[in-house]
Design an enzyme around this catalytic site. Structure first.
Site, PDB file in Angstrom:
ATOM      1  CE1 TYR A   1       4.891  -3.616  11.367  1.00  0.00           C
ATOM      2  CE2 TYR A   1       3.470  -2.385  12.979  1.00  0.00           C
ATOM      3  CZ  TYR A   1       4.071  -2.260  11.588  1.00  0.00           C
ATOM      4  OH  TYR A   1       3.960  -1.208  10.850  1.00  0.00           O
TER       5      TYR A   1
ATOM      6  CG  PHE B   1      -1.538   1.239   1.710  1.00  0.00           C
ATOM      7  CD1 PHE B   1      -2.390   1.994   0.782  1.00  0.00           C
ATOM      8  CD2 PHE B   1      -1.607   1.796   2.854  1.00  0.00           C
ATOM      9  CE1 PHE B   1      -3.103   3.125   1.056  1.00  0.00           C
ATOM     10  CE2 PHE B   1      -2.070   2.819   3.322  1.00  0.00           C
ATOM     11  CZ  PHE B   1      -2.791   3.619   2.513  1.00  0.00           C
TER      12      PHE B   1
ATOM     13  CB  THR C   1       1.436  -8.538   2.989  1.00  0.00           C
ATOM     14  OG1 THR C   1       2.592  -7.533   2.773  1.00  0.00           O
ATOM     15  CG2 THR C   1       1.334  -9.678   4.057  1.00  0.00           C
TER      16      THR C   1
ATOM     17  CB  ALA D   1       8.695   2.272   7.151  1.00  0.00           C
TER      18      ALA D   1
END
Ligand code: UDP
Length: 328
Positions: free
Chosen positions: A147, A13, A37, A116
Protein backbone atom coordinates in the site's frame (compact mmCIF):
# COMPACT_ATOMS: atom_id res chain seq x y z
CA UNK A 1 -24.21 21.79 -18.96
CA UNK A 2 -23.23 20.24 -15.65
CA UNK A 3 -19.55 19.67 -14.89
CA UNK A 4 -18.69 15.99 -15.15
CA UNK A 5 -16.59 14.14 -12.57
CA UNK A 6 -15.28 10.57 -12.54
CA UNK A 7 -14.88 9.09 -9.06
CA UNK A 8 -13.03 5.77 -8.82
CA UNK A 9 -13.66 3.63 -5.76
CA UNK A 10 -17.18 5.06 -5.85
CA UNK A 11 -18.72 2.13 -3.97
CA UNK A 12 -16.23 2.40 -1.13
CA UNK A 13 -16.42 4.33 2.11
CA UNK A 14 -14.83 7.62 1.02
CA UNK A 15 -15.77 7.28 -2.66
CA UNK A 16 -19.47 6.97 -1.93
CA UNK A 17 -19.46 10.03 0.35
CA UNK A 18 -17.64 11.95 -2.39
CA UNK A 19 -20.32 10.91 -4.91
CA UNK A 20 -22.96 12.31 -2.54
CA UNK A 21 -21.09 15.58 -2.15
CA UNK A 22 -20.55 16.12 -5.89
CA UNK A 23 -24.20 15.34 -6.64
CA UNK A 24 -25.16 17.87 -3.96
CA UNK A 25 -22.84 20.43 -5.57
CA UNK A 26 -24.63 20.02 -8.91
CA UNK A 27 -22.14 17.82 -10.80
CA UNK A 28 -22.78 14.93 -13.17
CA UNK A 29 -21.07 11.98 -11.45
CA UNK A 30 -19.67 8.80 -13.00
CA UNK A 31 -18.87 6.31 -10.25
CA UNK A 32 -16.44 3.49 -11.06
CA UNK A 33 -15.59 0.47 -8.91
CA UNK A 34 -14.55 -3.16 -9.35
CA UNK A 35 -16.43 -4.02 -6.13
CA UNK A 36 -13.59 -6.05 -4.59
CA UNK A 37 -13.81 -4.12 -1.33
CA UNK A 38 -16.60 -1.68 -2.22
CA UNK A 39 -20.30 -2.43 -1.93
CA UNK A 40 -23.28 -1.39 -4.04
CA UNK A 41 -25.13 -0.82 -0.74
CA UNK A 42 -23.14 2.40 -0.40
CA UNK A 43 -24.40 3.92 -3.65
CA UNK A 44 -27.75 2.23 -4.16
CA UNK A 45 -29.54 5.45 -3.21
CA UNK A 46 -27.77 7.25 -6.09
CA UNK A 47 -28.66 4.76 -8.82
CA UNK A 48 -32.06 6.34 -9.71
CA UNK A 49 -30.47 9.81 -9.90
CA UNK A 50 -30.29 11.05 -13.52
CA UNK A 51 -26.99 12.78 -12.74
CA UNK A 52 -25.30 9.59 -11.59
CA UNK A 53 -24.12 6.55 -13.50
CA UNK A 54 -22.08 3.58 -12.40
CA UNK A 55 -19.40 1.66 -14.32
CA UNK A 56 -18.36 -1.72 -12.94
CA UNK A 57 -14.71 -1.61 -13.96
CA UNK A 58 -11.22 -2.26 -12.61
CA UNK A 59 -9.09 0.84 -13.26
CA UNK A 60 -5.91 -1.24 -13.32
CA UNK A 61 -7.06 -2.03 -16.88
CA UNK A 62 -7.47 0.60 -19.62
CA UNK A 63 -10.17 3.09 -18.66
CA UNK A 64 -12.59 4.51 -21.21
CA UNK A 65 -15.16 7.19 -20.49
CA UNK A 66 -17.13 8.70 -23.40
CA UNK A 67 -17.48 12.46 -23.85
CA UNK A 68 -16.00 15.27 -21.85
CA UNK A 69 -14.62 14.94 -18.36
CA UNK A 70 -13.82 17.90 -16.12
CA UNK A 71 -12.48 16.17 -13.03
CA UNK A 72 -11.12 12.77 -11.98
CA UNK A 73 -10.85 11.68 -8.34
CA UNK A 74 -8.89 8.47 -7.90
CA UNK A 75 -10.14 6.80 -4.70
CA UNK A 76 -10.03 3.16 -5.77
CA UNK A 77 -7.80 1.15 -3.43
CA UNK A 78 -8.01 -1.29 -0.59
CA UNK A 79 -7.33 0.77 2.52
CA UNK A 80 -6.95 -1.50 5.53
CA UNK A 81 -3.95 -3.59 6.61
CA UNK A 82 -6.14 -6.72 6.49
CA UNK A 83 -6.97 -6.02 2.84
CA UNK A 84 -3.30 -5.53 1.94
CA UNK A 85 -2.61 -9.08 3.12
CA UNK A 86 -5.62 -10.47 1.33
CA UNK A 87 -5.14 -8.70 -2.01
CA UNK A 88 -1.57 -7.38 -2.11
CA UNK A 89 -1.12 -7.48 -5.90
CA UNK A 90 -4.39 -5.64 -6.59
CA UNK A 91 -3.37 -3.06 -4.00
CA UNK A 92 -0.10 -2.44 -5.83
CA UNK A 93 -1.77 -2.41 -9.24
CA UNK A 94 -4.56 0.03 -8.48
CA UNK A 95 -2.16 2.56 -6.96
CA UNK A 96 0.37 2.26 -9.79
CA UNK A 97 -1.18 0.97 -13.04
CA UNK A 98 -4.61 2.35 -12.10
CA UNK A 99 -3.18 5.80 -11.44
CA UNK A 100 -1.21 5.70 -14.69
CA UNK A 101 -4.33 4.78 -16.69
CA UNK A 102 -6.30 7.59 -15.09
CA UNK A 103 -3.54 10.15 -15.66
CA UNK A 104 -3.62 9.13 -19.33
CA UNK A 105 -7.37 9.61 -19.36
CA UNK A 106 -7.00 13.01 -17.68
CA UNK A 107 -4.48 14.05 -20.32
CA UNK A 108 -6.70 12.89 -23.17
CA UNK A 109 -9.73 14.72 -21.76
CA UNK A 110 -7.97 17.76 -20.31
CA UNK A 111 -9.36 16.90 -16.85
CA UNK A 112 -8.04 18.02 -13.50
CA UNK A 113 -7.09 14.97 -11.44
CA UNK A 114 -6.97 14.51 -7.68
CA UNK A 115 -5.37 11.43 -6.18
CA UNK A 116 -6.09 9.94 -2.76
CA UNK A 117 -2.75 9.58 -1.06
CA UNK A 118 -2.34 8.73 2.59
CA UNK A 119 -0.57 9.35 5.86
CA UNK A 120 0.97 5.91 5.18
CA UNK A 121 3.48 7.66 2.90
CA UNK A 122 5.06 8.76 6.22
CA UNK A 123 5.29 5.11 7.34
CA UNK A 124 6.12 4.75 11.04
CA UNK A 125 6.98 8.44 11.35
CA UNK A 126 10.02 9.78 13.15
CA UNK A 127 8.69 13.34 12.90
CA UNK A 128 5.64 14.28 14.94
CA UNK A 129 3.15 15.71 14.03
CA UNK A 130 3.66 14.96 10.35
CA UNK A 131 4.15 17.88 7.96
CA UNK A 132 3.99 17.51 4.18
CA UNK A 133 7.75 18.15 4.04
CA UNK A 134 8.55 14.92 5.91
CA UNK A 135 9.77 12.16 3.57
CA UNK A 136 8.68 9.28 5.76
CA UNK A 137 9.99 6.06 7.26
CA UNK A 138 8.53 3.23 5.18
CA UNK A 139 9.44 -0.46 5.07
CA UNK A 140 8.97 -1.37 1.39
CA UNK A 141 8.85 -5.14 2.02
CA UNK A 142 6.71 -5.20 5.16
CA UNK A 143 2.99 -6.03 5.26
CA UNK A 144 2.06 -2.39 4.60
CA UNK A 145 4.66 -1.99 1.83
CA UNK A 146 2.24 -2.89 -0.97
CA UNK A 147 0.00 0.00 0.00
CA UNK A 148 2.60 2.52 1.14
CA UNK A 149 4.86 2.09 -1.88
CA UNK A 150 1.95 2.06 -4.35
CA UNK A 151 0.81 5.35 -2.84
CA UNK A 152 4.32 6.80 -2.94
CA UNK A 153 4.65 5.77 -6.59
CA UNK A 154 1.20 7.27 -7.17
CA UNK A 155 2.40 10.62 -5.87
CA UNK A 156 5.57 10.40 -7.98
CA UNK A 157 3.80 9.59 -11.24
CA UNK A 158 1.17 12.26 -10.58
CA UNK A 159 3.85 14.91 -10.00
CA UNK A 160 5.63 13.73 -13.16
CA UNK A 161 2.45 14.23 -15.20
CA UNK A 162 2.11 17.64 -13.61
CA UNK A 163 5.66 18.81 -14.28
CA UNK A 164 6.31 17.01 -17.59
CA UNK A 165 2.87 17.20 -19.23
CA UNK A 166 1.53 20.26 -17.39
CA UNK A 167 -1.48 18.28 -16.19
CA UNK A 168 -3.56 19.90 -13.45
CA UNK A 169 -3.16 17.58 -10.47
CA UNK A 170 -3.98 17.59 -6.74
CA UNK A 171 -2.65 15.28 -4.02
CA UNK A 172 -4.47 14.76 -0.73
CA UNK A 173 -2.75 12.87 2.09
CA UNK A 174 -5.63 11.36 3.99
CA UNK A 175 -5.23 10.58 7.70
CA UNK A 176 -7.44 8.06 9.55
CA UNK A 177 -11.05 8.85 8.65
CA UNK A 178 -14.23 7.25 9.97
CA UNK A 179 -17.98 7.41 9.61
CA UNK A 180 -21.00 5.56 8.25
CA UNK A 181 -20.35 3.04 5.42
CA UNK A 182 -17.02 1.84 6.75
CA UNK A 183 -16.88 -1.90 6.24
CA UNK A 184 -17.76 -3.50 9.54
CA UNK A 185 -15.21 -6.29 9.23
CA UNK A 186 -12.33 -4.72 7.36
CA UNK A 187 -10.12 -4.97 10.46
CA UNK A 188 -9.78 -1.22 11.03
CA UNK A 189 -9.85 -0.25 14.64
CA UNK A 190 -13.13 1.64 14.77
CA UNK A 191 -15.38 -0.92 13.07
CA UNK A 192 -13.46 -3.65 14.94
CA UNK A 193 -14.21 -2.13 18.37
CA UNK A 194 -17.82 -1.20 17.59
CA UNK A 195 -18.46 -4.62 16.01
CA UNK A 196 -17.00 -6.36 19.05
CA UNK A 197 -19.15 -4.27 21.38
CA UNK A 198 -22.29 -5.04 19.35
CA UNK A 199 -21.53 -8.79 19.31
CA UNK A 200 -20.78 -8.86 23.03
CA UNK A 201 -17.09 -9.68 22.54
CA UNK A 202 -14.06 -8.24 24.31
CA UNK A 203 -12.31 -5.34 22.56
CA UNK A 204 -8.96 -6.34 21.04
CA UNK A 205 -6.26 -3.73 21.59
CA UNK A 206 -3.07 -4.51 19.67
CA UNK A 207 0.19 -3.99 21.54
CA UNK A 208 -0.10 -2.09 24.81
CA UNK A 209 -2.44 0.44 23.21
CA UNK A 210 0.01 3.32 23.59
CA UNK A 211 0.20 3.86 19.81
CA UNK A 212 -1.72 6.94 18.71
CA UNK A 213 -4.04 7.86 15.86
CA UNK A 214 -6.01 11.01 15.04
CA UNK A 215 -9.50 10.35 13.71
CA UNK A 216 -11.29 12.62 11.23
CA UNK A 217 -15.04 12.47 10.62
CA UNK A 218 -15.91 11.70 6.99
CA UNK A 219 -17.86 14.91 6.28
CA UNK A 220 -14.85 16.99 7.31
CA UNK A 221 -12.56 14.83 5.16
CA UNK A 222 -14.81 15.17 2.10
CA UNK A 223 -14.99 18.94 2.58
CA UNK A 224 -11.19 19.17 2.69
CA UNK A 225 -10.90 17.09 -0.49
CA UNK A 226 -13.52 19.20 -2.28
CA UNK A 227 -11.70 22.41 -1.34
CA UNK A 228 -8.35 21.02 -2.46
CA UNK A 229 -9.74 19.98 -5.84
CA UNK A 230 -11.12 23.48 -6.38
CA UNK A 231 -7.87 25.14 -5.26
CA UNK A 232 -4.87 25.80 -7.50
CA UNK A 233 -2.36 23.98 -5.24
CA UNK A 234 -0.57 21.04 -6.90
CA UNK A 235 1.53 19.80 -3.97
CA UNK A 236 0.46 17.33 -1.27
CA UNK A 237 -1.87 18.56 1.47
CA UNK A 238 -2.61 16.68 4.72
CA UNK A 239 -6.30 16.36 5.52
CA UNK A 240 -7.10 14.92 8.92
CA UNK A 241 -8.16 15.81 12.42
CA UNK A 242 -5.19 16.62 14.71
CA UNK A 243 -7.13 15.46 17.81
CA UNK A 244 -4.74 12.64 18.77
CA UNK A 245 -5.62 9.74 21.07
CA UNK A 246 -4.01 6.47 22.14
CA UNK A 247 -5.70 3.27 20.98
CA UNK A 248 -6.18 2.24 24.64
CA UNK A 249 -8.05 5.51 25.32
CA UNK A 250 -10.02 5.00 22.13
CA UNK A 251 -11.15 1.56 23.35
CA UNK A 252 -12.38 3.19 26.58
CA UNK A 253 -14.33 5.77 24.55
CA UNK A 254 -16.01 3.01 22.56
CA UNK A 255 -16.87 1.12 25.75
CA UNK A 256 -18.53 4.27 27.11
CA UNK A 257 -20.30 5.02 23.82
CA UNK A 258 -21.74 1.54 23.39
CA UNK A 259 -22.34 0.79 27.07
CA UNK A 260 -20.81 -2.67 26.59
CA UNK A 261 -19.91 -4.64 29.71
CA UNK A 262 -17.07 -6.39 27.86
CA UNK A 263 -13.45 -5.69 28.71
CA UNK A 264 -10.29 -4.85 26.78
CA UNK A 265 -7.97 -7.72 25.86
CA UNK A 266 -4.45 -7.26 24.50
CA UNK A 267 -3.03 -8.92 21.37
CA UNK A 268 0.36 -8.70 19.66
CA UNK A 269 1.11 -5.51 17.81
CA UNK A 270 1.15 -6.19 14.03
CA UNK A 271 4.46 -5.68 12.23
CA UNK A 272 5.28 -2.09 11.20
CA UNK A 273 2.23 -0.68 12.97
CA UNK A 274 2.98 3.07 13.23
CA UNK A 275 3.52 4.17 16.85
CA UNK A 276 2.17 7.67 16.41
CA UNK A 277 0.21 9.59 13.85
CA UNK A 278 -1.08 13.14 13.87
CA UNK A 279 -1.44 15.50 10.93
CA UNK A 280 0.00 18.97 10.88
CA UNK A 281 -2.81 20.79 9.02
CA UNK A 282 -1.25 24.24 8.73
CA UNK A 283 -1.22 23.98 4.92
CA UNK A 284 -4.88 22.98 4.73
CA UNK A 285 -5.79 25.90 7.01
CA UNK A 286 -3.69 28.46 5.13
CA UNK A 287 -4.31 27.34 1.56
CA UNK A 288 -7.82 25.90 1.72
CA UNK A 289 -9.29 27.73 4.72
CA UNK A 290 -10.16 24.26 6.02
CA UNK A 291 -10.19 22.71 9.44
CA UNK A 292 -12.26 19.89 10.92
CA UNK A 293 -15.54 20.84 12.58
CA UNK A 294 -16.96 17.56 13.89
CA UNK A 295 -15.72 16.44 17.31
CA UNK A 296 -14.94 12.78 17.94
CA UNK A 297 -17.84 12.61 20.36
CA UNK A 298 -20.35 13.78 17.73
CA UNK A 299 -18.84 11.74 14.90
CA UNK A 300 -18.67 8.53 16.90
CA UNK A 301 -22.32 8.86 17.91
CA UNK A 302 -23.45 9.10 14.27
CA UNK A 303 -21.17 6.22 13.28
CA UNK A 304 -22.42 4.00 16.10
CA UNK A 305 -26.03 4.62 15.04
CA UNK A 306 -25.09 3.52 11.52
CA UNK A 307 -23.47 0.27 12.67
CA UNK A 308 -26.41 -0.47 14.95
CA UNK A 309 -28.79 -0.16 12.00
CA UNK A 310 -26.99 -2.85 9.93
CA UNK A 311 -28.60 -6.28 9.47
CA UNK A 312 -27.40 -8.85 11.97
CA UNK A 313 -25.75 -11.15 9.40
CA UNK A 314 -23.27 -8.36 8.55
CA UNK A 315 -22.30 -8.16 12.19
CA UNK A 316 -21.26 -11.81 12.21
CA UNK A 317 -19.21 -11.90 8.98
CA UNK A 318 -15.69 -12.21 10.35
CA UNK A 319 -13.48 -11.80 7.28
CA UNK A 320 -10.38 -10.99 9.29
CA UNK A 321 -10.10 -14.40 10.94
CA UNK A 322 -8.73 -15.78 7.68
CA UNK A 323 -5.67 -13.63 7.53
CA UNK A 324 -2.78 -15.34 9.23
CA UNK A 325 0.21 -13.26 10.17
CA UNK A 326 -1.78 -10.21 11.11
CA UNK A 327 -3.98 -11.22 14.01
CA UNK A 328 -2.25 -13.66 16.34
N1 UDP B 1 -5.99 -1.88 16.28
C1 UDP B 1 -6.32 -2.47 17.48
N2 UDP B 1 -7.30 -3.42 17.52
C2 UDP B 1 -8.00 -3.80 16.42
C3 UDP B 1 -7.68 -3.19 15.17
C4 UDP B 1 -6.66 -2.24 15.15
O1 UDP B 1 -5.72 -2.15 18.53
O2 UDP B 1 -8.89 -4.67 16.54
C5 UDP B 1 -4.93 -0.87 16.24
C6 UDP B 1 -3.88 -1.07 15.13
O3 UDP B 1 -2.86 -1.94 15.57
C7 UDP B 1 -3.40 0.34 14.94
C8 UDP B 1 -4.62 1.20 15.22
O4 UDP B 1 -5.52 0.38 15.95
O5 UDP B 1 -2.40 0.67 15.87
C9 UDP B 1 -5.33 1.71 13.98
O6 UDP B 1 -5.51 0.62 13.11
P1 UDP B 1 -6.26 0.73 11.72
O7 UDP B 1 -6.13 -0.59 11.05
O8 UDP B 1 -7.63 1.25 11.94
O9 UDP B 1 -5.49 1.86 10.91
P2 UDP B 1 -3.95 2.21 10.63
O10 UDP B 1 -3.05 1.36 11.49
O11 UDP B 1 -3.74 1.98 9.18
O12 UDP B 1 -3.89 3.64 11.03
Amino acid sequence: MKKKVLITGAAGFLGSHLCDRFIKEGFYVIGMDNLITGSMDNIEHLMPNKDFEFYHHDVSNFVHVPGELDYILHFASPASPIDYLKIPIQTLKVGSLGTHNLLGLARAKGSRMLIASTSEVYGDPLVHPQTEEYYGNVNPIGPRGVYDEAKRFQEAVTMAYHTYHGLETRIVRIFNTYGPRMRLNDGRVLPAFIGQALRGEDLTVFGDGSQTRSFCYVDDQVDGIFRLLMSDYAYPVNIGNPDEITIAQFAEEIIKLTGTTQKVIYKDLPKDDPMQRQPNITKAKDILGWEPKVSRQEGLKITYEYFKSLPEEKLFQKEHKDFKGYIK
